[in-house]
Design a protein around this motif. Structure first.
Motif, PDB file in Angstrom:
ATOM      1  N   GLU A   1       0.803  -1.229   0.000  1.00  0.00           N
ATOM      2  CA  GLU A   1       0.000   0.000   0.000  1.00  0.00           C
ATOM      3  C   GLU A   1       0.833   1.274   0.000  1.00  0.00           C
ATOM      4  OE1 GLU A   1      -3.060  -0.177  -0.583  1.00  0.00           O
ATOM      5  OE2 GLU A   1      -3.246  -2.348  -0.314  1.00  0.00           O
ATOM      6  N   THR A   2       1.929   1.273   0.731  1.00  0.00           N
ATOM      7  CA  THR A   2       2.711   2.506   0.859  1.00  0.00           C
ATOM      8  C   THR A   2       3.789   2.633  -0.202  1.00  0.00           C
ATOM      9  OG1 THR A   2       2.324   2.447   3.243  1.00  0.00           O
ATOM     10  CG2 THR A   2       4.084   3.889   2.469  1.00  0.00           C
ATOM     11  N   HIS A   3       4.309   1.520  -0.635  1.00  0.00           N
ATOM     12  CA  HIS A   3       5.425   1.566  -1.583  1.00  0.00           C
ATOM     13  C   HIS A   3       4.983   1.256  -3.013  1.00  0.00           C
ATOM     14  CE1 HIS A   3      10.023   0.733  -2.085  1.00  0.00           C
ATOM     15  NE2 HIS A   3       9.552   1.615  -2.937  1.00  0.00           N
ATOM     16  N   ILE A   4       4.323   0.108  -3.215  1.00  0.00           N
ATOM     17  CA  ILE A   4       4.062  -0.340  -4.581  1.00  0.00           C
ATOM     18  C   ILE A   4       2.843   0.333  -5.202  1.00  0.00           C
ATOM     19  CG2 ILE A   4       3.481  -2.360  -5.989  1.00  0.00           C
ATOM     20  CD1 ILE A   4       5.213  -4.013  -4.064  1.00  0.00           C
ATOM     21  N   ARG A   5       1.759   0.497  -4.436  1.00  0.00           N
ATOM     22  CA  ARG A   5       0.553   1.090  -5.040  1.00  0.00           C
ATOM     23  C   ARG A   5       0.807   2.495  -5.595  1.00  0.00           C
ATOM     24  NH1 ARG A   5      -4.096  -1.021  -5.244  1.00  0.00           N
ATOM     25  NH2 ARG A   5      -3.711  -2.425  -3.482  1.00  0.00           N
ATOM     26  N   PRO A   6       1.530   3.369  -4.886  1.00  0.00           N
ATOM     27  CA  PRO A   6       1.821   4.675  -5.496  1.00  0.00           C
ATOM     28  C   PRO A   6       2.619   4.561  -6.804  1.00  0.00           C
ATOM     29  CG  PRO A   6       2.194   4.764  -3.131  1.00  0.00           C
ATOM     30  CD  PRO A   6       1.968   3.327  -3.474  1.00  0.00           C
ATOM     31  N   LEU A   7       3.493   3.570  -6.884  1.00  0.00           N
ATOM     32  CA  LEU A   7       4.230   3.372  -8.129  1.00  0.00           C
ATOM     33  C   LEU A   7       3.291   2.960  -9.258  1.00  0.00           C
ATOM     34  CD1 LEU A   7       7.347   1.445  -6.730  1.00  0.00           C
ATOM     35  CD2 LEU A   7       7.266   3.827  -7.506  1.00  0.00           C
ATOM     36  N   TRP A   8       2.365   2.068  -8.936  1.00  0.00           N
ATOM     37  CA  TRP A   8       1.365   1.640  -9.921  1.00  0.00           C
ATOM     38  C   TRP A   8       0.519   2.828 -10.379  1.00  0.00           C
ATOM     39  CZ3 TRP A   8       0.119  -2.691 -12.662  1.00  0.00           C
ATOM     40  CH2 TRP A   8      -1.176  -2.788 -13.189  1.00  0.00           C
ATOM     41  N   GLU A   9       0.082   3.632  -9.429  1.00  0.00           N
ATOM     42  CA  GLU A   9      -0.753   4.789  -9.769  1.00  0.00           C
ATOM     43  C   GLU A   9       0.028   5.843 -10.549  1.00  0.00           C
ATOM     44  OE1 GLU A   9      -2.171   5.953  -5.948  1.00  0.00           O
ATOM     45  OE2 GLU A   9      -3.746   4.381  -5.888  1.00  0.00           O
ATOM     46  N   ALA A  10       1.345   5.867 -10.380  1.00  0.00           N
ATOM     47  CA  ALA A  10       2.183   6.796 -11.136  1.00  0.00           C
ATOM     48  C   ALA A  10       2.456   6.309 -12.555  1.00  0.00           C
ATOM     49  CB  ALA A  10       3.504   7.028 -10.410  1.00  0.00           C
ATOM     50  N   GLY A  11       2.018   5.071 -12.850  1.00  0.00           N
ATOM     51  CA  GLY A  11       2.163   4.575 -14.212  1.00  0.00           C
ATOM     52  C   GLY A  11       3.193   3.483 -14.399  1.00  0.00           C
ATOM     53  N   TYR A  12       3.886   3.086 -13.341  1.00  0.00           N
ATOM     54  CA  TYR A  12       4.863   2.005 -13.488  1.00  0.00           C
ATOM     55  C   TYR A  12       4.128   0.673 -13.644  1.00  0.00           C
ATOM     56  CZ  TYR A  12       8.728   5.081 -12.309  1.00  0.00           C
ATOM     57  OH  TYR A  12       9.672   6.084 -12.325  1.00  0.00           O
ATOM     58  N   ARG A  13       4.539  -0.077 -14.645  1.00  0.00           N
ATOM     59  CA  ARG A  13       3.967  -1.399 -14.887  1.00  0.00           C
ATOM     60  C   ARG A  13       5.029  -2.483 -14.773  1.00  0.00           C
ATOM     61  NH1 ARG A  13       0.495   1.199 -13.618  1.00  0.00           N
ATOM     62  NH2 ARG A  13      -1.528   1.584 -14.594  1.00  0.00           N
ATOM     63  N   GLY A  14       6.146  -2.129 -14.168  1.00  0.00           N
ATOM     64  CA  GLY A  14       7.204  -3.084 -13.911  1.00  0.00           C
ATOM     65  C   GLY A  14       7.939  -2.720 -12.641  1.00  0.00           C
ATOM     66  N   LEU A  15       8.384  -3.739 -11.890  1.00  0.00           N
ATOM     67  CA  LEU A  15       9.111  -3.534 -10.645  1.00  0.00           C
ATOM     68  C   LEU A  15      10.359  -4.405 -10.635  1.00  0.00           C
ATOM     69  CD1 LEU A  15       6.174  -3.767  -8.050  1.00  0.00           C
ATOM     70  CD2 LEU A  15       7.070  -1.690  -9.124  1.00  0.00           C
ATOM     71  N   PHE A  16      11.397  -3.879 -10.046  1.00  0.00           N
ATOM     72  CA  PHE A  16      12.601  -4.666  -9.772  1.00  0.00           C
ATOM     73  C   PHE A  16      12.639  -4.921  -8.276  1.00  0.00           C
ATOM     74  CE2 PHE A  16      17.224  -4.675  -8.683  1.00  0.00           C
ATOM     75  CZ  PHE A  16      17.492  -5.948  -9.177  1.00  0.00           C
ATOM     76  N   LEU A  17      12.501  -6.177  -7.887  1.00  0.00           N
ATOM     77  CA  LEU A  17      12.414  -6.549  -6.478  1.00  0.00           C
ATOM     78  C   LEU A  17      13.795  -6.926  -5.969  1.00  0.00           C
ATOM     79  CD1 LEU A  17       9.138  -8.682  -6.535  1.00  0.00           C
ATOM     80  CD2 LEU A  17       9.419  -6.191  -6.422  1.00  0.00           C
ATOM     81  N   ASP A  18      14.292  -6.110  -5.028  1.00  0.00           N
ATOM     82  CA  ASP A  18      15.649  -6.273  -4.492  1.00  0.00           C
ATOM     83  C   ASP A  18      15.576  -6.766  -3.054  1.00  0.00           C
ATOM     84  OD1 ASP A  18      18.394  -6.200  -4.432  1.00  0.00           O
ATOM     85  OD2 ASP A  18      18.514  -4.055  -4.008  1.00  0.00           O
ATOM     86  N   THR A  19      16.722  -7.095  -2.493  1.00  0.00           N
ATOM     87  CA  THR A  19      16.911  -7.537  -1.099  1.00  0.00           C
ATOM     88  C   THR A  19      15.972  -8.695  -0.746  1.00  0.00           C
ATOM     89  OG1 THR A  19      15.407  -5.843  -0.189  1.00  0.00           O
ATOM     90  CG2 THR A  19      17.733  -5.245  -0.383  1.00  0.00           C
ATOM     91  N   LEU A  20      15.766  -9.611  -1.700  1.00  0.00           N
ATOM     92  CA  LEU A  20      14.873 -10.741  -1.444  1.00  0.00           C
ATOM     93  C   LEU A  20      15.426 -11.679  -0.390  1.00  0.00           C
ATOM     94  CD1 LEU A  20      13.774 -11.688  -5.076  1.00  0.00           C
ATOM     95  CD2 LEU A  20      12.724 -10.077  -3.488  1.00  0.00           C
ATOM     96  N   ASP A  21      16.745 -11.711  -0.251  1.00  0.00           N
ATOM     97  CA  ASP A  21      17.336 -12.679   0.682  1.00  0.00           C
ATOM     98  C   ASP A  21      18.009 -11.999   1.858  1.00  0.00           C
ATOM     99  OD1 ASP A  21      19.272 -11.646  -0.987  1.00  0.00           O
ATOM    100  OD2 ASP A  21      19.568 -13.536  -2.061  1.00  0.00           O
ATOM    101  N   SER A  22      17.624 -10.776   2.172  1.00  0.00           N
ATOM    102  CA  SER A  22      18.203 -10.106   3.338  1.00  0.00           C
ATOM    103  C   SER A  22      17.831 -10.810   4.644  1.00  0.00           C
ATOM    104  CB  SER A  22      17.754  -8.641   3.379  1.00  0.00           C
ATOM    105  OG  SER A  22      18.286  -7.921   2.299  1.00  0.00           O
ATOM    106  N   TYR A  23      16.738 -11.580   4.612  1.00  0.00           N
ATOM    107  CA  TYR A  23      16.353 -12.315   5.822  1.00  0.00           C
ATOM    108  C   TYR A  23      17.469 -13.237   6.296  1.00  0.00           C
ATOM    109  CZ  TYR A  23      15.553 -16.227   2.631  1.00  0.00           C
ATOM    110  OH  TYR A  23      15.716 -17.210   1.709  1.00  0.00           O
TER     111      TYR A  23
END
Length: 940
Positions: free
Chosen positions: A126-148
């Motif tokens: 809601e705070t990070h991805i939805r604003p990007l979608w509403e701004a017109g981004y139709r692609g995301l690069f997902l980083d730090t997947l293994d920081s856990y």
């Protein structure tokens, strides 16, 4: 600023913990490889990044305008999203439970998240991805997947984090239908998410960087082998693009290319840059930086206007000839903090004195030069070349040298361009050469016997000092000692490449004609004293039926102007002119600003006085100056009262000193108007110096002003004071700007007052008669404005397979190449229509489809191709290299075409006179827009 994709520490942990995952039983089909770029810098170079297929950016650094431009050539922008960490700068003001952020990553000053926590998942969506979608981004690069792994390295705790990671990716795909996801690593979950993603990236396959030591180096072989297996599994068993991101020092472009080639040879997609990912690196393509950063001292420049700087007046044109556009920055303002090597071809300066920001600029320049950015320093460096800069450049300054005490030892052709003579006896600065690899282009001996040089080039760039650059006879008479073309090429180490060219199309030189509206109200000194517009209509426009852009000044013609008593005569006359099919409608504003920078919104018209004795604008009673009224208002008046239905105003022709502010350009752009005028190209045989050839473009913010290719008759006739026949000397300008270098198209550019006297009118006929003898492609000013504007951002990139990728070339359709590059290989190339050798160079004609890929061969093409046409390509179909189906159209003149290498071919061109000789087919049509031309050849 984002951290690199994954810390070296975390990468090492992953190497130790991840065994080679077993392959799927079924191997996926291979996919075509997209070119991919990663750029997290603060100032996004859209003209370079838009040439890639996938462009990963930090969305916080990209406004909506740049976001749109990133995708202008079909590329897909992807916004960076950190799935497993919250960066300190991004987390300001974020309210999350303490148990959602479970540990700290000291290497990057970020907090590591528990992926299973609902609040963290909601924050991501809601705070990070939805604003990007509403701004017109139709692609995301997902980083730090293994920081856990920093708090759950293995076992059931790691399993829970991986399950949560799959859940997050599934939710993203569910809530944002069609979104494209690119992963950084995540190898352990690929079995469950590979159908939801478009590819996988990982860093440091062959070259890496250690953040704790800030040392670059080769990745250990064991680590290479493990990552290679993972990327191979992505590629071979999931059928996904596998991207390897490696790091090398910013200055080592050769190593970046070598590493990209190595990655590509293994079947992976490369991106080689710096760890901060704020440098335009090398991928499947290496974009050629076609911009040069020009720094000027706004405080010391008249009206703070870049057009008055020496760099703009004298260096921008040679740079444009080499294929490079200028970006201007105030040296005393904020300077770009990103790595500029790879983004700009270099930095260029021409100061007259020291700059006020000496320390900040000196440190910035040294840092950028250490990172590999070359510098061309002309005139005064603006700062002391001492300390670290002196060591880097290998120069020691010697001040206060008196010219009469210096003895010339030797010089080369770099400083004998338009003549060489001793400069005036002024105190000057020169340099001792104390470093390696320097070339002194002018060597002087001091009274003590030392040798010094004021003009030097080296691995860092080049320097040309006063007073050896120009010779000045008067305010309007200068000539070059320095060869600006050769100096800039050598100082900036400009590579051999296809050069975007805005002078030529289909082997023919552009020809436009434009008429400024001044004196439409005046009467000619001819029998019957007709209005000048009547004489232009009868004697010029009806005789020379070529594309002509015609403007009027509303303040001369309209009811709210200075001459309402003539409205009944002038408005019908303007309608008759605008109704001609070969006339394009333009505005020359409302009050004809003479000195744009001196006008203030809301002030009464007719204030001030220019150096020529005019008011700042026409003294129209009751009018308060307004840029909206000048441009939008005059356009509306012409469209409603003068222009034929369906033929609105297309262009604004700038007035006076033609230095409109950014707001004026923005108004024109919003109205969909092209723009032209400005510059002062008026080189003649009596003053044959390149200092009289202006650049093509004047950037203002995000907009571009397009200068007229040649200046109007006002300059050639001494403000119409005489000689009134002087405009025929424009022919000399056309000749000098054509050979030995074709610097400009042809522009017959004049005012209505050229019909006010027999001498001026006869000169105008002589100019037309000369141009009619030339091989030209006539077009409207609006069309050439599109060519010039697009030239600034046309993308040229070197592919790893040796080809050249061209993007953004539907208006700008020509490449000029040195003969040493050979010829276009028509069998391998796409989007190429033909090639022609002329005295000014070798010109490649593109088809105008927007994108081309050009390969070169040592041999001239033996396949049928376009050598010359006076019209533009409307359609180009090649069913095979030996079979063409094409349509061309000229603008209001009969079409003529030459097709080369057609021996043994059947050419069908209904309505054309066909002549074949010397292996070519010449087509002469009686109309501008004939039907299709078909070429069929036997196998060769």
């Amino acid at each position: 600023m984002n951290k690199p994709l994954c810390s070296a520490l975390l990468g090492a942990v992953m190497v130790l913990l991840q065994p080679f995952a077993p392959a799927h039983a079924q191997t996926a089909e291979p996919v075509s490889a997209p070119s991919v770029a990663f750029y997290y810098g603060n100032d996004v170079p859209v003209e370079l990044l838009s040439q890639f297929d996938w462009i990963v950016v930090e969305a916080a650094n990209v406004d909506s305008h740049k976001q749109r431009l990133l995708g202008q050539h079909g590329g897909q922008p992807l916004a960076y999203v950190s799935i497993g960490e919250l960066d300190a700068w991004r987390g300001a003001g974020v309210d999350l439970p303490t148990d959602a952020l479970v540990t700290h990553n000291a290497a990057w000053n970020s907090r590591v998240a528990d992926l299973t926590h609902p609040e963290w998942q909601n924050f991501l969506i809601e705070t990070h991805i939805r604003p990007l979608w509403e701004a017109g981004y139709r692609g995301l690069f997902l980083d730090t997947l293994d920081s856990y792994r920093l708090f759950a390295p293995e076992g059931s705790a790691a399993d829970r984090q991986q399950a949560a990671l799959v859940e997050i990716i599934t939710r993203i795909r569910r809530e944002f239908p069609g979104i494209q996801l690119l992963l950084n690593r995540g190898f352990e979950i690929l079995d469950k998410v590979h159908e939801d993603i478009i590819g996988v990236a990982a860093e440091s396959l062959y070259r890496g960087w250690n953040p704790s030591t800030d040392i670059f180096g080769a990745v250990p072989e064991a680590d290479q082998a493990w990552l290679y297996q993972q990327l191979a599994r992505v590629r071979d068993h999931y059928g996904l693009p596998a991207i390897a991101i490696d790091y090398v020092p910013a200055a080592d472009r050769a190593l970046a290319r070598e590493t990209a080639q190595r990655i590509h040879a293994e079947g992976f997609i490369p991106w080689v840059s710096v760890p901060q990912l704020n440098q335009v690196g090398v991928g499947l393509i290496e974009t050629i930086p076609r911009r040069v950063l020009i720094l000027f001292d706004k405080e010391e420049t008249e009206a703070g206007e870049l057009a008055y700087t020496n760099a703009h007046q004298y260096l921008a044109m040679p740079l444009e000839y080499h294929g490079y556009g200028a970006e201007y920055r105030d040296v005393n303002g904020p300077l770009p903090s990103d790595v500029l090597h790879g983004r700009y071809a270099g930095v260029v300066t021409w100061f007259n004195d020291s700059v006020s920001s000496t320390t900040a600029y000196s440190e910035w320049l040294q840092r950028q030069m250490e990172d590999g950015l070359r510098a061309a320093i002309v005139g005064d460096p603006g700062i002391p070349l001492s300390g670290g800069l002196s060591s880097l450049m290998g120069l020691q300054a010697v001040h206060g040298l008196a010219a009469q005490d210096l003895t010339l030892v030797e010089h080369d052709s770099l400083v004998d361009f338009e003549g060489f003579s001793q400069p005036p006896p002024l105190p000057q600065t020169s340099y001792r050469l104390v470093g390696e690899g320097l070339t002194a282009h002018l060597t002087l001996r001091t009274p003590s016997g030392d040798t010094v040089s004021p003009i030097v080039t080296g691995a860092w760039g080049g320097l040309a000092s006063y007073p050896w650059v120009l010779q000045t006879a008067s305010e309007y008479q200068h000539r070059w000692n320095l060869d600006p073309f050769a100096f800039l090429q050598r100082a900036l180490a400009l590579p051999e490449m296809p050069v975007a060219d805005a002078t030529t199309e289909n082997g023919a030189r552009y020809w436009m004609t434009q008429i400024d509206g001044d004196a439409f109200v005046s009467r000619a000194d001819l029998p019957g004293t007709p209005f000048t517009g009547e004489k232009i209509l009868s004697d010029i426009l009806m005789r020379y039926q070529v594309p002509t852009t015609v403007s009027i000044i509303e303040g001369e013609v309209g009811p709210e102007g200075l001459y309402p008593q003539y409205r009944a005569n002038l408005e019908p006359l303007a309608r008759r002119i605008f109704a001609l099919p070969w006339v394009e409608v333009a505005t020359h504003t409302f009050s004809h600003p003479f000195e744009w920078e001196s006008l203030v919104e809301g002030e009464m018209a007719g204030q001030g006085e220019t150096a020529a004795g005019f008011n700042y604008n026409m003294p129209i009673p009751g009018y308060r100056f307004s840029l909206e009224r000048e441009i939008a208002g005059s356009t509306d008046y012409i469209n409603r009262h003068l222009a034929p239905a369906g033929k609105p105003v297309k262009v604004v022709l700038w007035t006076g000193n033609s230095l409109p502010p950014e707001k004026a350009l923005a108004i024109a752009d919003k109205l969909g108007l092209r723009n032209i005028n400005g510059g002062n190209t008026s080189v003649t045989h009596s003053n044959p110096t390149m200092t009289r050839v202006s650049p093509m473009l004047r950037p203002q913010g995000r907009y571009l002003q397009v200068y007229a290719p040649q200046i109007n008759e006002n300059v050639y006739t001494n403000n119409m004071l005489g000689p009134l026949w002087g405009y025929r000397r424009a022919i000399e300008t056309y000749q000098i700007t054509d050979h030995p270098r074709r610097l400009k198209p042809i522009d017959i550019y004049y005012h209505f007052y050229s019909a006010a006297s027999p001498g001026a009118l006869r000169a105008l006929h002589q100019v037309y008669e000369y141009v009619e003898t030339q091989e030209t492609l006539p077009l409207f000013a609006s069309d050439w404005s599109d060519v010039a504007t697009q030239w600034y951002s046309t993308g040229i990139a070197r592919r790893l397979d040796g080809g050249w990728q061209i993007r953004g070339a539907d208006h700008m359709r020509t490449l000029r190449i040195p003969s040493t590059m050979g010829w276009p290989d028509l069998r391998r190339s796409t989007g190429v229509a033909g090639v022609r050798d002329i005295a000014s160079g070798r010109y490649i004609a593109l088809t105008g489809q927007g994108e081309a890929v050009v390969y070169f061969t040592p041999k001239a093409p033996q396949l049928p191709h376009l050598r010359h046409a006076n019209g533009r390509i409307q359609e180009w179909r090649a069913a095979s290299p030996d079979q063409l189906s094409i349509r061309l159209a000229a603008e209001h003149v009969p079409l003529s075409v030459e097709l080369a290498a057609t021996q043994g071919c059947e050419v069908s061109a209904p309505g054309a006179q066909i002549q074949q000789r010397d292996g070519s087919t010449f087509l002469r049509f009686s109309r501008p827009r004939p039907g299709r031309i078909e070429v069929t050849c036997g196998a060769r």
